[in-house]
Design an enzyme around this catalytic site. Structure first.
Site, PDB file in Angstrom:
ATOM      1  N   ARG A   1       2.655   0.591   1.072  1.00  0.00           N
ATOM      2  CA  ARG A   1       3.277   1.296   2.199  1.00  0.00           C
ATOM      3  C   ARG A   1       3.138   2.787   1.930  1.00  0.00           C
ATOM      4  O   ARG A   1       3.711   3.289   0.964  1.00  0.00           O
ATOM      5  CB  ARG A   1       4.749   0.876   2.275  1.00  0.00           C
ATOM      6  CG  ARG A   1       5.549   1.491   3.401  1.00  0.00           C
ATOM      7  CD  ARG A   1       6.999   1.001   3.317  1.00  0.00           C
ATOM      8  NE  ARG A   1       7.814   1.557   4.375  1.00  0.00           N
ATOM      9  CZ  ARG A   1       8.375   2.758   4.321  1.00  0.00           C
ATOM     10  NH1 ARG A   1       8.228   3.524   3.265  1.00  0.00           N
ATOM     11  NH2 ARG A   1       9.098   3.184   5.325  1.00  0.00           N
TER      12      ARG A   1
ATOM     13  N   LYS B   1       7.510   9.625  -3.105  1.00  0.00           N
ATOM     14  CA  LYS B   1       8.860   9.531  -3.669  1.00  0.00           C
ATOM     15  C   LYS B   1       8.970  10.390  -4.930  1.00  0.00           C
ATOM     16  O   LYS B   1       7.979  10.871  -5.455  1.00  0.00           O
ATOM     17  CB  LYS B   1       9.212   8.065  -3.953  1.00  0.00           C
ATOM     18  CG  LYS B   1       9.484   7.299  -2.652  1.00  0.00           C
ATOM     19  CD  LYS B   1       9.933   5.876  -2.892  1.00  0.00           C
ATOM     20  CE  LYS B   1      10.193   5.200  -1.533  1.00  0.00           C
ATOM     21  NZ  LYS B   1      10.414   3.757  -1.654  1.00  0.00           N
TER      22      LYS B   1
END
Ligand code: 7PJ
Length: 282
Positions: A257, A223
């Site tokens: 994750r 991200k």
């Protein structure tokens, strides 16, 4: 072991160690061929590689939550996700989670063998709480401030940690009221969802406060927060993704994750070598 605790063990490793969740996106932009058969074939190969690399859970999603993504109907989401689950569940030594906010997709995915529901909208869509309660599988409730327009901007209170904590506490109560047992709920602060860099950093720094609510899952991999602070491009965020996953584990995260399962697994093993009781670390 009761059926209930078996299901819960899918989320959290029974040995108390950190679980690695590998990501499989079955959106047209992730498998650009577009032909269903080839897509499915690629998806299966990718999952086999994630399992070989040491994933404990595979998270399968058919809806893109990126800003500007075209909304998909629940039927379309099912068409993307269900064939992959049917082809894989029971054939590999991992559990499968479905990344969805739609009751129809939850129901069909669990029928196809998914044992976890990962909802970035924390079961706020109509019928989602009731569907998840009826299905009886563990759920992950994530904070996102955008309502139906996920990734939307929010008015900042200046206290992101308090905001996320109170939202997740409310969603835990709503889930319990709907009949989901408390020990089958995990929470996620929703890194990158409608939050700026400073807020993402605060949430990571204060993760123990979130971990006081319930077991925590984090999704940080690749991200913006793994690149922007150091000017790293999208393709160059492996080391920072792994480092921030370890920071989250240090802060109490029990599930990470990630895209890069092998590298994360190796780093987590090294972290556990230092911090986990010796007898638990093989
Ligand atoms: C997350 C997720 C996350 C959970 C996505 C991406 C965006 N589910 N699904 N937590 N992010 N629980 O992977 O970049 O952070 S999709």
């Amino acid at each position: 072991m009761s059926e209930a605790s078996k299901a819960a063990a899918c989320w959290l490793r029974p040995d108390g160690r950190v679980a690695i969740m590998g990501i499989l996106n079955v959106t047209p932009d992730s498998f650009s061929d577009g032909g269903l058969f080839l897509s499915r074939d690629q998806a299966l190969k990718h999952v086999e590689a994630l399992v070989a690399a040491g994933a404990d859970i595979i998270d399968i999603g058919g809806e893109s939550t990126r800003p500007g993504a075209t909304p998909v109907s629940p039927e379309e989401e099912c068409e993307r996700v269900i064939p992959v689950l049917e082809a894989l569940c029971g054939r590999l030594p991992v559990s499968f989670s479905v990344d969805t906010s739609e009751p129809l997709v939850m129901t069909e995915a669990v029928a196809a063998g998914a044992s976890l529901i990962n909802d970035v909208r924390a079961l706020t869509r109509p019928g989602a709480l009731a569907a998840a309660a009826k299905l009886g599988v563990p759920v992950c409730l994530m904070h996102e401030p955008g309502g139906s327009s996920i990734m939307g901007t929010r008015g900042s209170s200046g206290d992101i940690v308090g905001e996320v904590k109170s939202y997740l506490a409310q969603r835990i109560e709503a889930a319990c009221l709907a009949g989901i047992p408390r020990d089958r709920i995990i929470v996620d602060p929703g890194f990158g969802f409608g939050k700026d860099l400073a807020e993402n950093r605060s949430l990571l720094f204060d993760l123990p406060e979130i971990a006081a609510l319930a077991p925590v899952l984090v999704g940080i991999s690749r991200k913006r927060m793994t690149g922007e602070p150091w000017g790293l491009p999208a393709g160059g965020r492996l080391q920072t993704s792994v480092a921030l996953a370890l920071a989250a584990i240090q802060g109490g995260a029990k599930v990470v994750r990630v895209h890069d399962v092998r590298e994360t697994r190796e780093a987590v093993r090294a972290w556990e070598w230092v911090f986990e009781p010796k007898e638990r670390v093989a």
